[in-house]
Motif scaffolding. Structure first.
Motif, short mmCIF file in Angstrom:
data_model
loop_
_atom_site.label_atom_id
_atom_site.label_comp_id
_atom_site.label_asym_id
_atom_site.label_seq_id
_atom_site.Cartn_x
_atom_site.Cartn_y
_atom_site.Cartn_z
N ALA A 114 30.03 49.17 53.77
CA ALA A 114 28.80 48.65 54.02
C ALA A 114 27.89 48.95 53.17
O ALA A 114 26.88 47.93 52.68
N LEU A 117 28.24 47.79 49.52
CA LEU A 117 28.10 46.47 49.42
C LEU A 117 26.53 46.16 49.78
O LEU A 117 26.15 44.96 48.93
N GLU A 118 25.59 46.68 50.49
CA GLU A 118 24.31 46.08 50.66
C GLU A 118 23.47 47.04 49.54
O GLU A 118 22.25 46.34 49.10
N SER A 123 25.25 41.80 43.62
CA SER A 123 26.12 40.74 44.31
C SER A 123 26.38 39.44 43.42
O SER A 123 26.88 38.37 43.91
N GLU A 132 33.77 40.84 49.04
CA GLU A 132 33.13 40.04 50.28
C GLU A 132 34.01 39.07 50.85
O GLU A 132 34.19 38.85 51.98
N ARG A 185 26.93 45.79 58.11
CA ARG A 185 26.24 45.10 56.84
C ARG A 185 25.03 44.53 57.47
O ARG A 185 23.84 44.57 56.92
N ARG A 189 21.09 45.25 56.85
CA ARG A 189 20.49 44.30 55.96
C ARG A 189 19.25 44.23 56.58
O ARG A 189 17.93 43.61 56.32
#
Lengths: 312, 322
Positions: A114, A117-118, A123, A132, A185, A189
């Motif tokens: 997570a 990805l964040e 992205s 994702e 995530r 976020r």
């Protein structure tokens, strides 16, 4: 607005206007009123059917299983011949060991994924979008397919660990990993960007920012996600059936022992398959234990989220 | 970012300092690498699933032709000679899913409309967690409930006589498993559809009420169509969940591969075949063993297609209001 002597007259006027408007609008055609009431009734019935179904399930479990509730349930091993002294002990120990293993795997890997990805991933790159999409797909794959994965990869195949409890843990961990990643995530976020910008502006590296600012702020959300994922793993039966939790064990299982292991839902399933009345009662008693544990865990997760949720 | 080369913008107080770090941050790169690995693990998991399904399936298709597998109507892998026509168990799965959706769609959508349009915030706060509880009940418990309560106390008394063969004297039936699965997926449909309907902009609500529409009309003619793709996505997701469910079907629907949609017959679903065969006496490497993987591959493909459709639908509905 005037005050003093004119105020009661104003209030009267307003009340009168309100009553007149209501009377005019209330003049709905009879058919409409009936139809609306009927529709609302139908919707309420739909909700009630589900609630009644749930209530019936809980009531049946408690009524049927209550006779078997005793400390014996927790201390005795299962038995095929003597239902009066049969219990769930190896299954309980097995379940506890299994979810400990799941937590050990899922927290670092899930939070790590997570965070990547964040915080680190761009992205717009196609491979990050692939990751994702992958996670979203994995979250919806049937649980028995994870059992097949465990059977083909972990128990046999490349890892070849055999039918050990650790293999069951790994299989369950893979099953709930997407849930943890998605929840983590969301939590990460939710931390506002200004916190990150401020930290970077003060000279911290990206990892320092994550470790000291972002992660501590998102721990409640991550913890809630992990608890919910673990409670899902606790209730899963199908994948465990394929990776060896079917062996009829009468002793406490160990993580790497090759004598076999069991878990609560699998033991309940075992008892439920037997025709004798006493074993059915035992199955219901096991259901009661599981429901109580799961309810406690979910309530704790919700309490955790409400208590420590930060409003930015 | 090399200040040494700029001359016109040089500050007056001496040579410009470099703003970058003095040392190459190897630690940072190592951490980024290990975090990336964690993320890539998900791709590895999918690859592992595909590989672990694919290899035994390909071996399986060495002896059984794809056409015989997909179109045959006799599923008896344990007999001599073994027959591997997968249609009975596919129809079994679809039958159970069908009865489940026939129950869950009206109940779930009704609950969703109720929660988003009719319920006061207090009622919402009470009902939503209860639906979450329903979603969290282990499937073993629902399966036991289906076979020991829904079947004898709900279906048998209410079933009209000998219609379709009658419901009495049957210890397992597709309808019992279907209703159990339906109960399990109502929260999915209710909660996702409720989210979809709440995402519709207030302006549509207010405008409809201002034009004199009744609450029922607003809910069914304005909000429901506006949220339709989210609602359909939730239904597709629920179907995928119903198709992939194992324990309820094993406990309540039986283990008898029966090519029928009759709700009061016992059938075997793909998932229950996999579960009962893998826990039975089957030797590694035999065709029986490989059939587990072949059926698993078919199941994986079916649910994958449904999930992709659902994701595409959700993405489309999200864009409309952004």
């Amino acid at each position: 607005m005037e005050s003093g002597a004119g105020a009661p007259r104003n209030r009267l006027a307003v009340a009168g206007a309100r009553a007149t408007t209501a009377a005019m609008l209330r003049d709905q055609p009879r058919g409409d009123v009936v139809r609306n009431a009927l529709f609302a009734g139908v919707l309420l019935a739909a909700v009630l059917v589900s609630l009644v179904g749930l209530a019936a399930l809980l009531v049946q479990a408690f009524v049927e299983g209550a006779p078997a509730l005793s400390t014996d349930l927790f201390t005795n091993p299962p038995s095929t011949i003597n239902p009066e002294t049969a219990g769930y002990r190896p299954a309980i120990v097995g379940s506890l060991l299994l979810i400990s293993g799941v937590i050990l795997i899922v927290v670092p890997v899930g939070v790590g994924a997570a965070v990547y990805l964040e915080e680190y991933a761009d992205s717009t790159r196609w491979w990050n979008r692939l990751v994702e999409l992958n996670i979203q797909n994995l979250a919806a794959v049937p649980s028995i397919i994870y059992g097949i994965l465990g059977l083909g990869f972990i128990v046999r195949g490349p890892l070849d660990l055999g039918f050990i409890l650790a293999a069951g843990s790994m299989t369950l961990a893979l099953l709930v990993l997407p849930m943890v990643i998605i929840a983590a995530r969301e939590a990460i976020r939710a931390v506002p960007d200004s916190i990150r910008q401020g930290s970077l502006a003060l000279g911290a590296t990206q990892w320092q920012t994550v470790r000291r600012q972002v992660l501590p702020a998102s721990i409640p959300g991550i913890a809630t996600g992990v608890i919910l994922a673990v409670s899902r793993a606790l209730g899963e039966t199908a994948p465990l059936l394929l990776v060896g939790a079917t062996v009829f064990v009468t002793f406490d299982p160990t993580p790497f022992g090759s004598d076999g292991y069991s878990a609560m839902p699998v033991q309940i399933f075992n008892y439920a398959l037997r025709p004798q009345e006493e074993f059915q009662t035992l199955a219901f008693a096991g259901v009661i234990v599981m429901l109580v544990v799961l309810l406690a865990m979910n309530s704790f997760a919700i309490w955790l989220r409400n208590r420590y949720e930060q409003r930015w | 970012m090399s200040p040494e080369t700029t001359s016109a913008t040089e500050p007056a107080g001496g040579p410009p300092r470099r703003l970058q770090a003095q040392s190459k941050r190897y630690g940072e790169r190592a951490i980024q690498g290990s975090l990336a690995f964690c993320a890539v693990l998900s791709v590895l998991t999918t690859t592992a699933i595909v590989v672990s399904l694919l290899i035994p399936t390909l071996e399986f298709f060495d002896t059984v032709t794809v056409r015989e597998f997909l179109t045959g109507t006799d599923w008896s892998p344990q007999f001599e000679p073994a027959q591997f026509g997968v249609l009975p168990i596919v129809v079994g799965t679809l039958s159970v899913a069908l009865w489940g959706m026939l129950f869950a769609i009206p109940m779930g959508l009704g609950a969703a409309v109720f929660l988003s349009e009719y319920a006061s915030p207090r009622v919402r706060k009470a009902v939503k967690p209860v639906l979450e509880v329903l979603a969290g009940i282990p499937t073993v418990a629902i399966g036991i409930f289906a076979v020991s309560f829904i079947l004898p106390e709900v279906i048998v008394p209410l079933w009209p006589g000998d219609f379709l063969g009658g419901a009495s004297g049957k210890p397992f039936m597709a309808l019992a498993a279907g209703l159990g699965i339906g109960l399990m997926i109502v929260p999915i449909i209710a909660s996702l559809s409720d989210d979809a309907m709440r995402a519709v902009p207030r302006g549509l609500h207010e405008g409809a009420y201002a034009l004199g529409a009744t609450r029922a009309k607003v809910a069914t003619r304005v909000i429901f169509p506006a949220a339709l793709s989210g609602i359909v996505a939730s239904i597709v997701l629920a179907i995928s969940r119903a198709v992939g469910e194992t324990m309820i079907v094993v406990l309540a629907a039986g283990s008898n591969p029966n090519l029928t949609f009759n709700p009061v017959e016992s059938i075997q679903a793909m998932t229950s075949y996999i579960a009962t065969t893998a826990t039975g006496d089957v030797a590694t490497g035999t065709n029986d063993y490989k059939s587990i993987f072949a059926v698993g591959a078919l199941l994986f493909v079916m649910t994958l297609v449904m999930n992709l459709i659902s994701i595409r639908l959700v993405r489309r509905y999200r864009e409309v209001y952004e």
